[in-house]
Structures are given as structure tokens and as C-alpha cells.
Design a protein around this motif. Structure first.
Motif, PDB file in Angstrom:
ATOM      1  N   SER A 456      17.936  92.583  48.643  1.00 27.11           N
ATOM      2  CA  SER A 456      17.473  91.312  49.189  1.00 27.11           C
ATOM      3  C   SER A 456      17.597  90.187  48.168  1.00 27.11           C
ATOM      4  O   SER A 456      17.492  89.007  48.498  1.00 27.11           O
ATOM      5  N   GLY A 457      17.804  90.539  46.914  1.00 28.39           N
ATOM      6  CA  GLY A 457      18.044  89.601  45.817  1.00 28.39           C
ATOM      7  C   GLY A 457      18.856  90.341  44.785  1.00 28.39           C
ATOM      8  O   GLY A 457      18.894  91.576  44.779  1.00 28.39           O
ATOM      9  N   PHE A 458      19.517  89.622  43.881  1.00 31.57           N
ATOM     10  CA  PHE A 458      20.496  90.272  43.005  1.00 31.57           C
ATOM     11  C   PHE A 458      20.015  90.457  41.561  1.00 31.57           C
ATOM     12  O   PHE A 458      20.770  90.890  40.713  1.00 31.57           O
ATOM     13  N   GLY A 459      18.763  90.127  41.289  1.00 36.22           N
ATOM     14  CA  GLY A 459      18.202  90.390  39.975  1.00 36.22           C
ATOM     15  C   GLY A 459      18.373  89.248  39.004  1.00 36.22           C
ATOM     16  O   GLY A 459      19.067  88.266  39.265  1.00 36.22           O
ATOM     17  N   GLY A 460      17.732  89.404  37.847  1.00 33.70           N
ATOM     18  CA  GLY A 460      17.685  88.331  36.864  1.00 33.70           C
ATOM     19  C   GLY A 460      18.582  88.524  35.661  1.00 33.70           C
ATOM     20  O   GLY A 460      18.492  87.756  34.700  1.00 33.70           O
ATOM     21  N   VAL A 461      19.451  89.544  35.670  1.00 33.14           N
ATOM     22  CA  VAL A 461      20.320  89.826  34.525  1.00 33.14           C
ATOM     23  C   VAL A 461      21.765  89.471  34.855  1.00 33.14           C
ATOM     24  O   VAL A 461      22.269  89.800  35.933  1.00 33.14           O
ATOM     25  N   ILE A 462      22.421  88.797  33.926  1.00 34.31           N
ATOM     26  CA  ILE A 462      23.833  88.432  34.045  1.00 34.31           C
ATOM     27  C   ILE A 462      24.553  88.925  32.797  1.00 34.31           C
ATOM     28  O   ILE A 462      24.046  88.773  31.680  1.00 34.31           O
ATOM     29  N   SER A 463      25.734  89.503  32.962  1.00 33.59           N
ATOM     30  CA  SER A 463      26.599  89.810  31.824  1.00 33.59           C
ATOM     31  C   SER A 463      27.877  88.991  31.976  1.00 33.59           C
ATOM     32  O   SER A 463      28.382  88.830  33.095  1.00 33.59           O
ATOM     33  N   PHE A 464      28.365  88.459  30.872  1.00 34.67           N
ATOM     34  CA  PHE A 464      29.583  87.652  30.952  1.00 34.67           C
ATOM     35  C   PHE A 464      30.353  87.738  29.643  1.00 34.67           C
ATOM     36  O   PHE A 464      29.807  88.075  28.590  1.00 34.67           O
ATOM     37  N   GLU A 465      31.653  87.437  29.744  1.00 31.47           N
ATOM     38  CA  GLU A 465      32.558  87.541  28.597  1.00 31.47           C
ATOM     39  C   GLU A 465      32.973  86.140  28.147  1.00 31.47           C
ATOM     40  O   GLU A 465      33.532  85.368  28.921  1.00 31.47           O
ATOM     41  N   ILE A 466      32.681  85.859  26.885  1.00 30.43           N
ATOM     42  CA  ILE A 466      33.025  84.574  26.283  1.00 30.43           C
ATOM     43  C   ILE A 466      34.508  84.564  25.906  1.00 30.43           C
ATOM     44  O   ILE A 466      35.054  85.591  25.466  1.00 30.43           O
ATOM     45  N   ALA A 467      35.166  83.434  26.067  1.00 31.65           N
ATOM     46  CA  ALA A 467      36.545  83.306  25.607  1.00 31.65           C
ATOM     47  C   ALA A 467      36.575  83.475  24.088  1.00 31.65           C
ATOM     48  O   ALA A 467      35.906  82.744  23.357  1.00 31.65           O
ATOM     49  N   GLY A 468      37.320  84.439  23.617  1.00 30.76           N
ATOM     50  CA  GLY A 468      37.340  84.739  22.187  1.00 30.76           C
ATOM     51  C   GLY A 468      36.921  86.168  21.932  1.00 30.76           C
ATOM     52  O   GLY A 468      37.096  87.057  22.783  1.00 30.76           O
ATOM     53  N   GLY A 469      36.324  86.412  20.765  1.00 33.12           N
ATOM     54  CA  GLY A 469      35.920  87.755  20.390  1.00 33.12           C
ATOM     55  C   GLY A 469      34.489  87.823  19.917  1.00 33.12           C
ATOM     56  O   GLY A 469      33.624  87.060  20.381  1.00 33.12           O
ATOM     57  N   LEU A 470      34.244  88.705  18.967  1.00 29.76           N
ATOM     58  CA  LEU A 470      32.896  88.939  18.472  1.00 29.76           C
ATOM     59  C   LEU A 470      32.282  87.674  17.861  1.00 29.76           C
ATOM     60  O   LEU A 470      31.127  87.339  18.126  1.00 29.76           O
ATOM     61  N   ASP A 471      33.074  86.971  17.045  1.00 28.11           N
ATOM     62  CA  ASP A 471      32.551  85.801  16.352  1.00 28.11           C
ATOM     63  C   ASP A 471      32.183  84.689  17.329  1.00 28.11           C
ATOM     64  O   ASP A 471      31.155  84.020  17.164  1.00 28.11           O
TER      65      ASP A 471
END
Length: 545
Positions: A456-471
Motif C-alpha cells: 500500500s506504500g513503498f517504504g522510506g528507503v531509497i538506493s541510488f547510484e551516483i555518477a562516478g565511483g567511490l570518491d
């Protein structure tokens, strides 16, 4: 009590010279030197004590005089403030909330003439009755003071979050509004006959702290109502709940099916501990139904166990389909619903046998307690409970109280977190410096169609990938002003982390890649802060990259 009374009468370390004379006889029937002595008497000490005028002492005496049954209704001015920290911590037996409420109230004392004392037979009943319905203990001015106001169980998630488990099955302590903290390690029986009755099941009580507690029972009852479960077992952490469940339900030499995307410590337990008992595992992609069917055909599978949504990529299991396939082969299904919460997803109603939570996260919701839970039918939970009693991963009553308090606002918190996370996921997906967003509420998510059907809802956590790498990911995180850099999720505060660093830093880049953990991956848990503040903070940090 006598020692404490004498200390206070003498002026004691608290220094206000007020004496409390509390009688141990609740009905007030015992003979005393004076038949007119009230149930609870507070009187002033020496009127000439330093710093106290005769007028002040007289006024204090009048304000503290109480002619009432042995419930603590009024306290001297500044009572709570003058208590030492240690004394306040020891207020569990009467309920800390009662002390605070009593010290703040300015209501007149209740006259004993208007109070109907409980019958003498009632005084022989135990103070706490597990599972007993909450009822009134006195009638004031002819009005029944029963706290049972709802004629039926509340149906909405919000109402259940507030009242579930606490109107029935709570300990009776002077009709306290909040469920008291029962700070005890063991419970007594009045005689051997009562103990035998308990052992034979005809007398309901608790026996030992490892086997149950009235405060914990109330918290378990609330979770059961939220999940639509017959019973719930709380334990010391989410991992304690998961490992106890696996050890109890999977026999030596058994086989389980789990999914690729999952909490690392769960994976470690499955890969390193279970094999010592000859237990083997099939690991499948969350959407690979063909591999599930093949595993069910090739093995005698005891258990299917997966998160939904998963951590950290928020993949979603088709719980209804998986349950039908597994049940056709006699396989139990356990869903870790931590990321979903019972507000957004009812795993048991969808067909799962057991739903597990890290109650540390959304259920408690304030980043101040560790706990885990398993809920389901009595038949499914019984072996887990039996092993739990042996292993001893017990939740203490103070933590149970924090979970009870936290769950009262569960629906309110999750509703806000749902709204913020969906809007933020949409904004991030449109940003040129974000390569990909993982959130089941987005149409781009591989299981969006499943999430729409069973959540009924999708939750409060989002994961996303930043352009670039670890730094670049690290620079983005360090540029944020609102969230804390911390593991965990589901609390009032927004939290942010790089899974590569916080969970997999001991792994090589090749090992992380094999597990699907990317160096530019960011996991963000929305708190209950204002959405515009969260959004603006995100945008300014992205702009600085």
C-alpha cells in the motif's frame, strides 16, 4: 518501604521533611492504633525546620493530605525533580509515567467515601494476569472507570498502532494509561497448588523472565494485531530472530532457498554456520521463479526465506506466487518485512507462514532499541519459541516498552516516510548526476508491478547510484547537512550510508562486484523531517559534485 518512610519523615537526603505513611493493606481493614488513620497520610515534619515557615508547612500539609485507597495520586511539590537519577530509574514498579503525571496534577484528592474498595476475594488474585482483559478496579462517584472502551478490535493500521495489544493482555497497575514496565527477572507462586495448576495449564501466569514478561507480551500482542498473526515472539535483535528461526525450522541436513540480495549478516549465517549442520542452500534472483521451481523439485526444501523489499536494492518477492509454489511442496515461507513494515505490506495475508522484522528499525522507530520479532500461526512459531527459551536471546522489558511507545506513531511515521521517499526517488531519477535509482515505487523498478499489487506504500528507503565511483559517492554524502552517516534505517532521523564502506569494506572490489555491491551505491533512509528540507539538501550536495 519502612526504611524509606523513616528517611523521608526525618527530612532525609531530599530535604523537604515530608513523611509518607503508606499502609500495606489495600482494603484498609487491618486494625491500627487509630481507626481513623487514612489509607495514605502525608504530614509535615518540624514546622520550624530551616527554610520553612509555619504557613508554608501548614499549606504543604493540607495539599499533601490524601484520604484514598493505596494508589499514589499526589506527591509533594518538586517531588520528581528532587528524586535522584537512581531513584527515578527505580520507579519501574509503579510506572515512571504515573510518577510524572501524579507530580504534575493539581486535582483534589479523591475521598474514600466515594470509592468502592475491591472485594476481599479480589485481593487474593495475583497483581498481574497475562492475557487478562483490562477492567476497572474501582467505582468513583458511582461511575464505572473501565478502560475498555472499544467494543471490537480496531481495524485501521493507525488505530491498531496506538491501541493494539495494550487494552487486553496488559498488567494491571492502578489502571495506568501507559503499559507499565514490569522490571522483574522471575515471578512467584502463592503455594505449591498454584504452581502445579500453572504447570498443568489451568492457572495463567508467568514463570521466569526468559519465558515471558507482561510488558513484552503487550508489545508482542500489538505486533500480532498489526500483522494479522496468531502470535508473535520478540527477541533481542533482528539477527537473533532470524538465526533462531532458521535453527528451529531447518533440520540438520535440510535445504533452504534464499535470494541474492539480502542483509549481509543473514548471508554470512547461511553460508558459514548452517553448513556445519549439513544444511545446504539454493540462492536465486528474487524474480527467478523458474529457479525456485527447480529447487523445489530437486530438493526437500524446508524453508524459503527472503526479504521483501530486499536490502539494499529493494527487490520485491511475489509473496503470493512464491507461497503457493512452496506450499505445494510442503515448504514453509518466511518473509523479512523490515523494509515494508505491516503498514505497507501484510505478508501473512499474502500467503507467507512467518513474517520477521528487525524491530530496531521502523517498529521501534527512534534509533534507541535493538529487537527482532517473528509472527505467524501458533503452530509455526511454537518451535521457534521453544528454541528461543533455550538460547535465551531475551528482550528486556525496558526495550519492550520503547517498542510499544514507538509503534504508537508507526503509521504516522511510515506515511510521512512513504511520501518523502517516493517524491525524492522521482527527483533523483530525473537528476543528471544520478545514474540509477532503486525504489519499488518507480515504474523503472523491475518489480514495480508486484510492489503495486502487494504494497500500500513503498517504504522510506531509497538506493541510488551516483555518477562516478567511490570518491564521488563519498563526496556527495559528506556534502549532506541533514542525514547522519550511520547504519540502520526506519527511525525519525534521516540516515545515509555507502554500503561499500559501512558493510563491505573488508571485501575486495572483485568480491563486492560478485555480490552486486557497487562503489557508487548510496542508501538513504528518509526520516520524518520536512520533505522540502531533505530535497534541498540532496540537490545542493549533488550540485557540488
Amino acid at each position: 518501604m519502612a526504611a524509606m518512610s523513616s528517611t523521608l519523615r526525618a527530612g532525609g537526603p531530599m530535604g523537604y521533611g515530608v513523611a509518607f505513611d503508606c499502609r500495606p493493606d489495600p482494603a484498609g481493614t487491618s486494625s491500627r492504633a487509630s481507626a481513623q488513620k487514612p489509607f495514605c497520610r502525608a504530614s509535615c515534619g518540624d514546622d520550624s525546620a530551616p527554610g520553612k515557615s509555619s504557613t508554608q508547612s501548614s499549606k504543604l500539609n493540607r495539599s499533601l493530605a490524601c484520604d484514598s485507597p493505596p494508589f499514589i495520586l499526589r506527591f509533594p511539590p518538586n517531588f520528581v525533580r528532587q528524586l535522584s537519577i537512581k531513584a527515578r530509574r527505580n520507579c519501574g514498579n509503579i510506572g515512571v509515567a504515573q510518577v510524572v503525571a501524579a507530580s504534575a496534577t493539581d486535582l483534589p484528592a479523591v475521598s474514600s467515601e466515594n470509592v468502592v474498595a475491591p472485594a476481599s476475594a479480589d485481593l487474593e488474585k495475583p497483581l498481574f494476569e497475562a492475557g487478562a482483559a483490562l477492567s476497572s478496579t474501582a467505582v468513583v462517584n458511582g461511575v464505572n472507570s473501565s478502560a475498555t472502551r472499544l467494543s471490537e478490535k480496531p481495524r485501521s493500521c493507525s488505530t491498531t498502532s496506538v491501541h493494539g495489544g495494550e487494552r487486553n493482555g496488559r498488567p494491571k497497575v492502578s489502571d495506568a494509561l501507559t503499559t507499565p514496565i514490569v522490571q522483574t527477572s522471575t515471578y512467584f507462586f502463592r503455594n505449591t497448588a498454584e504452581l502445579i495448576s500453572f504447570q498443568e495449564g489451568s492457572h495463567t501466569s508467568f514463570e521466569y523472565g526468559r519465558y515471558g514478561n507482561p510488558t513484552t507480551f503487550a508489545a508482542e500482542s500489538k505486533i500480532s494485531e498489526l500483522e494479522g498473526a496468531e502470535t508473535t515472539l520478540l527477541s533481542a535483535s533482528g539477527m537473533c530472530a532470524a538465526t533462531t528461526m532458521l535453527l528451529a525450522l531447518v533440520p540438520a541436513g535440510g535445504h533452504i532457498v534464499t535470494t541474492t540480495d539480502c542483509y549481509r549478516r543473514t548471508r554470512q549465517f547461511i553460508q558459514t554456520v548452517l553448513p556445519k549442520m549439513g544444511i545446504t542452500t539454493t540462492v536465486i534472483d528474487p524474480s527467478d521463479i523458474a529457479s525456485l521451481e527447480r529447487a523445489l523439485d530437486q530438493h526437500t526444501v524446508s524453508l524459503f526465506f527472503s526479504e521483501s523489499p530486499t536490502n539494499p536494492y529493494l527487490r520485491c518477492i511475489d509473496i503470493e506466487l512464491v507461497s503457493k509454489l512452496c506450499h505445494s511442496k510442503g515448504t514453509l515461507v518466511c518473509i523479512d518485512g523490515t523494509f515494508a513494515t505491516p503498514v505497507n505490506q501484510k505478508a501473512l495475508a499474502l500467503g507467507a507462514d512467518i513474517v520477521l522484522h528487525s524491530a530496531t528499525k521502523y517498529l521501534a522507530g527512534h534509533n534507541d532499541v535493538l529487537a527482532g520479532s517473528v509472527s505467524g500461526s501458533k503452530e509455526c512459531i511454537a518451535p521457534i519459541r521453544a528454541l528461543h527459551h533455550i538460547l535465551g536471546g531475551v528482550l528486556d522489558p525496558n526495550s519492550a516498552y520503547l517498542i510499544l511507545r514507538g509503534m504508537k506513531t508507526l503509521e504516522l511515521r511510515v506515511r510521512q516516510q512513504n511520501i518523502s521517499a517516493l517524491k525524492l526517488a522521482q527527483a533523483l531519477e530525473a537528476h543528471p548526476k544520478v545514474l540509477r535509482v532503486h525504489y519499488p515505487g518507480l515504474e523503472s523498478h523491475p518489480e514495480h508491478h508486484i510492489a503495486k499489487r502487494q504494497m500500500s506504500g513503498f517504504g522510506g528507503v531509497i538506493s541510488f547510484e551516483i555518477a562516478g565511483g567511490l570518491d564521488e559517492a563519498s563526496k556527495f554524502i559528506d556534502g549532506l547537512k541533514i542525514p547522519y552517516i550511520a547504519p540502520s534505517l526506519g527511525g525519525c532521523e534521516s540516515l545515509v550510508e555507502q554500503p561499500t564502506i559501512i558493510s563491505y569494506w573488508d571485501q575486495t572490489a572483485a568480491q563486492r562486484a560478485k555480490l552486486g555491491i557497487k562503489d557508487n551505491l548510496v542508501r538513504f533512509s528518509c526520516g520524518i523531517e520536512d520533505y522540502e528540507d531533505i530535497h534541498n539538501d540532496m540537490m545542493q550536495s549533488l550540485a557540488a559534485l
